[in-house]
Scaffold this active site. Structure first.
Site, PDB file in Angstrom:
ATOM      1  N   TRP A   1       0.827  -1.212   0.000  1.00 33.73           N
ATOM      2  CA  TRP A   1       0.000   0.000   0.000  1.00 33.73           C
ATOM      3  C   TRP A   1       0.858   1.258   0.000  1.00 33.73           C
ATOM      4  O   TRP A   1       0.367   2.339  -0.269  1.00 33.73           O
ATOM      5  CB  TRP A   1      -0.974   0.001   1.181  1.00 33.73           C
ATOM      6  CG  TRP A   1      -0.375   0.229   2.543  1.00 33.73           C
ATOM      7  CD1 TRP A   1       0.800  -0.253   3.017  1.00 33.73           C
ATOM      8  CD2 TRP A   1      -0.935   1.032   3.599  1.00 33.73           C
ATOM      9  NE1 TRP A   1       1.004   0.164   4.302  1.00 33.73           N
ATOM     10  CE2 TRP A   1      -0.054   0.955   4.691  1.00 33.73           C
ATOM     11  CE3 TRP A   1      -2.106   1.780   3.741  1.00 33.73           C
ATOM     12  CZ2 TRP A   1      -0.283   1.606   5.912  1.00 33.73           C
ATOM     13  CZ3 TRP A   1      -2.337   2.434   4.952  1.00 33.73           C
ATOM     14  CH2 TRP A   1      -1.433   2.342   6.023  1.00 33.73           C
ATOM     15  N   ASP A   2       2.154   1.084   0.271  1.00 34.61           N
ATOM     16  CA  ASP A   2       3.102   2.189   0.223  1.00 34.61           C
ATOM     17  C   ASP A   2       2.946   2.993  -1.065  1.00 34.61           C
ATOM     18  O   ASP A   2       3.089   4.206  -1.066  1.00 34.61           O
ATOM     19  CB  ASP A   2       4.540   1.652   0.307  1.00 34.61           C
ATOM     20  CG  ASP A   2       4.785   0.771   1.517  1.00 34.61           C
ATOM     21  OD1 ASP A   2       3.881   0.004   1.887  1.00 34.61           O
ATOM     22  OD2 ASP A   2       5.895   0.826   2.081  1.00 34.61           O
TER      23      ASP A   2
ATOM     24  N   GLU B   1       0.408  -2.914  12.620  1.00 37.62           N
ATOM     25  CA  GLU B   1       0.666  -4.367  12.532  1.00 37.62           C
ATOM     26  C   GLU B   1       1.038  -5.008  13.863  1.00 37.62           C
ATOM     27  O   GLU B   1       1.337  -6.197  13.915  1.00 37.62           O
ATOM     28  CB  GLU B   1       1.728  -4.632  11.457  1.00 37.62           C
ATOM     29  CG  GLU B   1       1.200  -4.291  10.065  1.00 37.62           C
ATOM     30  CD  GLU B   1       2.245  -4.365   8.968  1.00 37.62           C
ATOM     31  OE1 GLU B   1       3.439  -4.298   9.296  1.00 37.62           O
ATOM     32  OE2 GLU B   1       1.857  -4.492   7.796  1.00 37.62           O
TER      33      GLU B   1
ATOM     34  N   LYS C   1       2.497  -0.086  16.356  1.00 36.08           N
ATOM     35  CA  LYS C   1       3.719  -0.047  15.574  1.00 36.08           C
ATOM     36  C   LYS C   1       3.790   1.272  14.799  1.00 36.08           C
ATOM     37  O   LYS C   1       4.857   1.832  14.617  1.00 36.08           O
ATOM     38  CB  LYS C   1       3.712  -1.221  14.601  1.00 36.08           C
ATOM     39  CG  LYS C   1       4.950  -1.390  13.764  1.00 36.08           C
ATOM     40  CD  LYS C   1       4.832  -2.643  12.908  1.00 36.08           C
ATOM     41  CE  LYS C   1       5.979  -2.775  11.927  1.00 36.08           C
ATOM     42  NZ  LYS C   1       5.748  -3.887  10.981  1.00 36.08           N
ATOM     43  N   GLN C   2       2.632   1.728  14.356  1.00 35.90           N
ATOM     44  CA  GLN C   2       2.634   2.847  13.417  1.00 35.90           C
ATOM     45  C   GLN C   2       1.274   3.516  13.407  1.00 35.90           C
ATOM     46  O   GLN C   2       0.328   3.053  14.021  1.00 35.90           O
ATOM     47  CB  GLN C   2       2.932   2.310  12.021  1.00 35.90           C
ATOM     48  CG  GLN C   2       1.850   1.360  11.505  1.00 35.90           C
ATOM     49  CD  GLN C   2       2.423   0.278  10.610  1.00 35.90           C
ATOM     50  OE1 GLN C   2       2.686  -0.813  11.087  1.00 35.90           O
ATOM     51  NE2 GLN C   2       2.619   0.602   9.350  1.00 35.90           N
TER      52      GLN C   2
END
Lengths: 770, 770
Positions: free
Chosen positions: A346-347, A488, A601-602
């Site tokens: 998806w980056d 994640e 995580k993000q």
């Protein structure tokens, strides 16, 4: 140690053999067709020599996933100077520097080296991967001894390289032509792609062309010549080495037999050698100027470092993107290493696509055509999982590969086993991300041709998947259970906010376009109806879309990330928030345990706020920021830039700036010598551009409309950038309280929202903050 | 630089990072089951880390041939001492030595090293591959710092190794048990052999067992732990590392599932770790004493160097020979490198077998059973080529692989292409060599059981091939055209003397045995008749054998090597005769050109004189020696020892001794640092034994009879050796003019020819030269 004082150049100022990967990856050269990791000419222990060619995926064994294979090394040149091997870990050196010039794409290393014998030499190494001739690599090595010297160069083509031990090539033919042109023709073992790799050498001594004594050597998987020359003290010996790479997957080689391709490649090699290094380097520098620096000028009246980093982002986005071939997309480590195996995530849509949409819409279109061409794999994945429509793979490689996420990665510190990676199975938001990318592209470019051919179908096909994926709950609503969201560190969660909101957006957009097409483009509608069964699906979608469960802000205005996150236990995260390297928590807890802790995580809901910002009031964003950011370890390179843009959006550009500066360090931190060993963090470069142009520059496409509402940090007095909005080139100059927009195309009026007010203008607009 | 002053030990006295292969290969450890190239614990550029397991052949791709795969590396241990990586190319060192003790099989390296920080450490590295526990590798690293030191050991299992880039393994399972036992379970990609490779670590500080802080890391194809300990100045930190290897091809694992094998291997690992390094090393040293030094004592009253070299030959012959499994044979580089891919050549029968026949007939039998078990491949090869019977492959690997000689190797300096290797197609003498080996084994051991089960059939089947291979010529005789003889610098020759004489010998022997079996063992004869069609074949053989064309000595008593050799042009070979490295002529001429020059790579008619010595008068041998030796470049390691034995045979032991001393240098020459890079020259060790025991000691089986007629060089005052002759152990003491033979078994009288006279004795014989 890297130096950033020049706004166009990054320079390694002292050679560090314990941090080779840092420079190899960050100083990587490439042109979208091939990427060449910048290992030094002479070998060192711990180096990684990668030559990657876009789209040439191969699978070593059924137990592994397909990956971009590491093709033969052409950059190794071993020098022996009066019997001493040139080796910077031996003897002593001065005046060392290795510089990547972003403006020209030229890599230069210079050093004055004294061997253990006490003899001194000045050496210069130059290297370029041509941005004009996509198959061409050129190198130049200049040696000036301070005493009479017998110099031996050993140079050739080495096919013994692997991807961490996995060998993707059969050896194939190894041949010298006329004792001087080397040709190596390996073939990938599973995907059956033949590579033709050539090399040639040219020498001068004291400026005069010479043909030195040499031998030729064909060994297993490698071939080389050893050239011996004599130089007098002060005389400069120069080797120019030319190499090229062609493959049977190249569009520009379509229809050629292997023998024809070999001949073709050899002819091109001879042309390159005839042109010589200077011509090739100048040509390539011109291409950088024309394709990147003139086309996407960004000027920061602020720290040179920031200017440099934005250019560095543009540099890598240019070299990592296979704009020449719509069957290919961007790998998560670009071309700078073997990490993530060249796979597309998806980056592309969320982090990298905006740069291309607003600056190089032709490239953006190619990237979005890739998704359309990958539909067969997405259909297969949906079907395999019992769903309808298009379920895009979490990781994507060649068009028909389908899902290629590895099933295991990393170390479970509790069980001692490799960790099961769930992303390929249940990180399903990618399908909405792809649809969002299509819409974004369309809204900004107005490319109706793309939509008619590919875009509508993609959005509808993705919606079809989502509708089949919804699960009825006891509450009478529809849920999306057992997923991994963007964060994640949370596996097997239900109703991840990002996933559910985006799924709803996707179905809504599908319903909207279906109705519009039926009304306005009945032929296209009929064709899509036949392909997808729209007539039957639309009423179902209309019913389902209203019933999708969406988490709602709690009493403190915090939007729950999923159905349970806010109920999990909190632990003291200060150790990990202060960590020097990402992933520290995985050394203390395993994934099962982390899933049960309020730690991220993000960015997760942050990305939601950023993509669908008008759905959420500012107080929800603020409260959620304050809640989640302290619990976020930014253990993904996708995290900081999103936080930075969000911070600017919610009116705190100084916070945004501090996050931007942190994001600049993901690959380039001198304190973190191994962060780029597996390759640079491709999406983070889209992220840096977004911090600058989206965050500080205030650019956004929102609900199909253009907005330019800068939030400039104090460090930046002025920011100039350009963008393409529906075919018209706009030049923006932003300061803390003014915006000037010039429509350089001027073909039609442009409507833009600036700081809450809507303007329509023909040529120029100047707006000031209240 | 190697030192040879100790008659049991070879010592590297200074570390040379540019000649790593020299010590890696020559100091290789092994036990016939596995071979471990002696790369250092810490890595260096240019090293080759090989762990090879007998018989585990795998083929990387159809374009390559099968080879012994390089299994995961277990020997790499990286030390960091107060932040400095232990690296002998950095800082300074004293008291360095690395010693292979042949008596015990122990490899020891010691050094006092001062890091670039100026801190000094004494380090000792010990390593053994157990000759008792065939699956076990044990290592010990002892570090004594002169200052308080934080020591980090990074150690694990690394499966990223390849054979020159060809990866033979899928990754398989990678797992830690109890965070301390490492297990790696890769599988070969084509031959489907699962390897289970385990490792464990044990620490002491100042003699006290400790469990240091550690982490666990599973990465792609490799896994490791990083252990951190603190040592005070003067305190010794010791790491003992235990590793083992099992495969699903192991006879001792037959019937176990992979899961059972994993469990079994892990249990054995725990046992090894419990035993500890000292116990394992002592056990293995005992096995060396018992299996080799007590069983095959050879004592030279002469230079210690010669004694050492003969022991070195015995050492390598022991470790390279898979005596535990008759489905396996000896590779041409032993277990010490990837050269020749672990393949078996005529080297076994002609160069290595005599040592085993006369000293370890059980091992010799296993090697000869291998040939019998390989018959299906030999039949397939004959059939493929349109011949009858058994045509043995020039290179042989697993039983049913058939011919595995690579088709291309090396560089043609004229065409720039890889050179076509004709040996696999037309170097057909191997079939006679196999038959000769069978006969030799039988004659010396009297092993009638072997003959009845395998030996007769092998000789007859080989004869069947030869009879079908003969081609009628216009001269009414039968020829063998288009072959490569032992001298591989001559391709596509007709009537190579060695080939034709041996073919005739083979058919003659077959006729003789067929007649004998028909008369004496009618049941066996009937069975072989049914299998091979003897009744029909024998009359044909009898007719053909008389018509085989054999080159005859010319007017100068020189036996022509083939039909044209003596007519080819002569060139000045002095440059190549004086060369420092073998193969120099290939840099000036290509194979086509060399074939047309009177130049030999290696012994050709010399080997014929040596195998069938009674066919040729002494004057033919002398004249041929004088003719061919000046034209022989000894570019094969099989050449010098044959010449040495021949020289002794024809009464010039001083010449034989000078050739022996040259043969000693094939791998160990300090002036030739890269001669063993691809592995030691296995056959040359059989050759060294032959120089000593055949050449100087005068031992020979001739026409089925024992002969012991020493030809002692002046440098050797006395030579003592033992041998087994038809089950009786004889101890021989030879001087220049006397021989004492003691029959230590004394079960029956022994008949022996000594210096031209035949003796029969019961217990002891003393004979003096006339």
């Amino acid at each position: 140690m890297l130096d950033f004082t020049d706004p166009w150049k990054i320079t390694e100022v002292n050679f560090d053999p314990s941090a080779l990967g840092k420079v190899e990856a960050n100083f990587c050269l490439g042109n979208g067709y091939l990427g060449l990791r910048s290992a030094t000419e002479e070998k060192y222990l711990g180096e990684t020599r990668d030559l990657l060619v876009a789209g040439t995926f191969d699978r070593f064994s059924p137990e592994e996933v397909t990956e971009l294979p590491n093709a033969a090394d052409v950059t190794n040149i071993e020098l022996t100077l009066n019997g001493c091997r040139f080796d910077l870990t031996q003897g002593s050196m001065k005046n060392y520097h290795r510089t990547l010039d972003l403006k020209t794409g030229l890599l230069v290393r210079e050093v004055t080296w004294t061997s253990l014998k006490g003899e001194t030499f000045t050496l210069k190494f130059e290297r370029v991967v041509s941005l004009k001739r996509l198959h061409t690599i050129a190198m130049r090595v200049s040696v000036t001894p301070e005493q009479d010297t017998k110099i031996t160069f050993q140079s050739g083509i080495d096919g013994r390289v692997t991807c961490d031990g996995s060998q993707h090539f059969t050896e194939g033919q190894t041949r010298f032509y006329d004792k001087k042109y080397l040709q190596f023709t390996p073939k990938t073992i599973q995907s059956d792609i033949t590579f033709v790799i050539d090399a040639a050498h040219k020498f001068t001594v004291g400026g005069q062309g010479v043909e030195p004594a040499s031998d030729i050597n064909i060994l297993r998987r490698h071939m080389f010549s050893r050239f011996t020359l004599e130089a007098e003290a002060g005389q400069t010996v120069v080797l120019e080495k030319f190499a090229n790479v062609y493959t049977t997957r190249d569009k520009d080689a379509a229809g050629l037999s292997v023998a024809e391709l070999q001949e073709y490649a050899l002819e091109r090699l001879k042309e390159d050698a005839l042109s010589g290094f200077d011509v090739l380097a100048a040509e390539s520098a011109d291409a950088w100027q024309e394709k990147v620096w003139d086309r996407v000028p960004i000027e920061i009246d602020g720290p040179d470092y920031d200017q440099l980093l934005i250019r560095f982002a543009q540099y890598h986005m240019q070299l990592m993107t296979p704009a020449h071939d719509n069957r290919m997309n961007i790998g998560a480590k670009g071309f700078s290493g073997e990490g993530y195996k060249g796979h597309t995530f998806w980056d592309t849509e969320i982090f990298l696509l905006p740069y291309f949409i607003f600056n190089m819409p032709d490239v953006a279109r190619s990237l979005e055509e890739y998704r359309y061409l990958s539909l067969p794999g997405a259909h297969a994945k949906a079907k395999h999982n019992g769903y309808d429509g298009a379920q895009f793979p979490w990781e994507s490689a060649w068009l028909d590969d389908g899902e290629v996420t590895p099933e295991y990665m990393g170390t479970d510190i509790i069980t001692g086993q490799s960790i099961k990676v769930w992303s390929g199975f249940i990180e399903i938001h990618i399908t909405a991300d792809v649809a969002f990318g299509v819409w974004q592209y369309y809204m900004c470019t107005g490319d109706q041709d793309y939509m008619d051919r590919y875009g509508y179908e993609l959005i509808l096909d993705c919606a079809k998947f989502w509708a089949s994926r919804l699960e009825p709950g006891e509450d009478g609503l529809l849920h999306i259970n057992d997923v991994v969201g963007p964060d994640e560190y949370k596996e097997h969660v239900n109703d991840n906010a990002f996933t559910n909101y985006l799924a709803r957006w996707n179905i809504q957009k599908a319903l909207e376009y279906a109705a519009q097409l039926e009304a306005e483009k009945p032929e296209l509608y009929a064709a899509l109806d036949e392909k997808l069964g729209l007539s039957e699906l639309r009423p179902v979608w209309a019913e389902k879309v209203e019933k999708i469960f969406l988490t709602q802000p709690n009493e403190h205005n915090v939007l729950p990330q999923d159905s349970t996150y806010l109920t999990l236990r909190d632990i003291d995260l200060s150790k990990y928030k202060a960590q020097a390297h990402v992933g520290g928590i995985m050394k203390d807890y395993n994934q099962d345990q982390i899933t049960k802790i309020q730690v991220s995580k993000q960015a997760d809901v942050m990305v939601l706020f950023y993509l669908l910002e008008d759905l959420f009031p500012r107080e929800v964003k603020l409260a959620s920021w304050d809640y989640y950011e302290p619990r976020c370890l930014h253990d993904s390179s996708l995290s900081l830039s999103t936080h930075s843009v969000l911070a600017s959006d919610i009116g705190d550009p100084e916070l945004g700036y501090s996050m931007f500066r942190k994001a600049c360090l993901i690959d380039l931190d001198n304190e973190n010598p191994h962060s780029s060993d597996a390759g640079i963090h491709a999406a983070s470069y889209g992220g840096l551009w977004q911090c600058a142009v989206y965050g500080f520059g205030g650019l956004r496409m929102l609900g199909g409309k253009l907005r330019i509402s800068p939030n400039m940090p104090q460090a930046w007095k002025k920011l100039r950038y350009t963008l393409l909005w529906r075919g018209q080139k706009l030049s923006v100059t932003a300061t803390a309280d003014t915006v000037e927009i010039v429509n350089e195309t001027g073909a039609a009026p442009v409507t833009v929202e600036v700081w809450g007010k809507e303007y329509t203008f023909d040529k120029e607009l100047t707006a000031a903050k209240d």
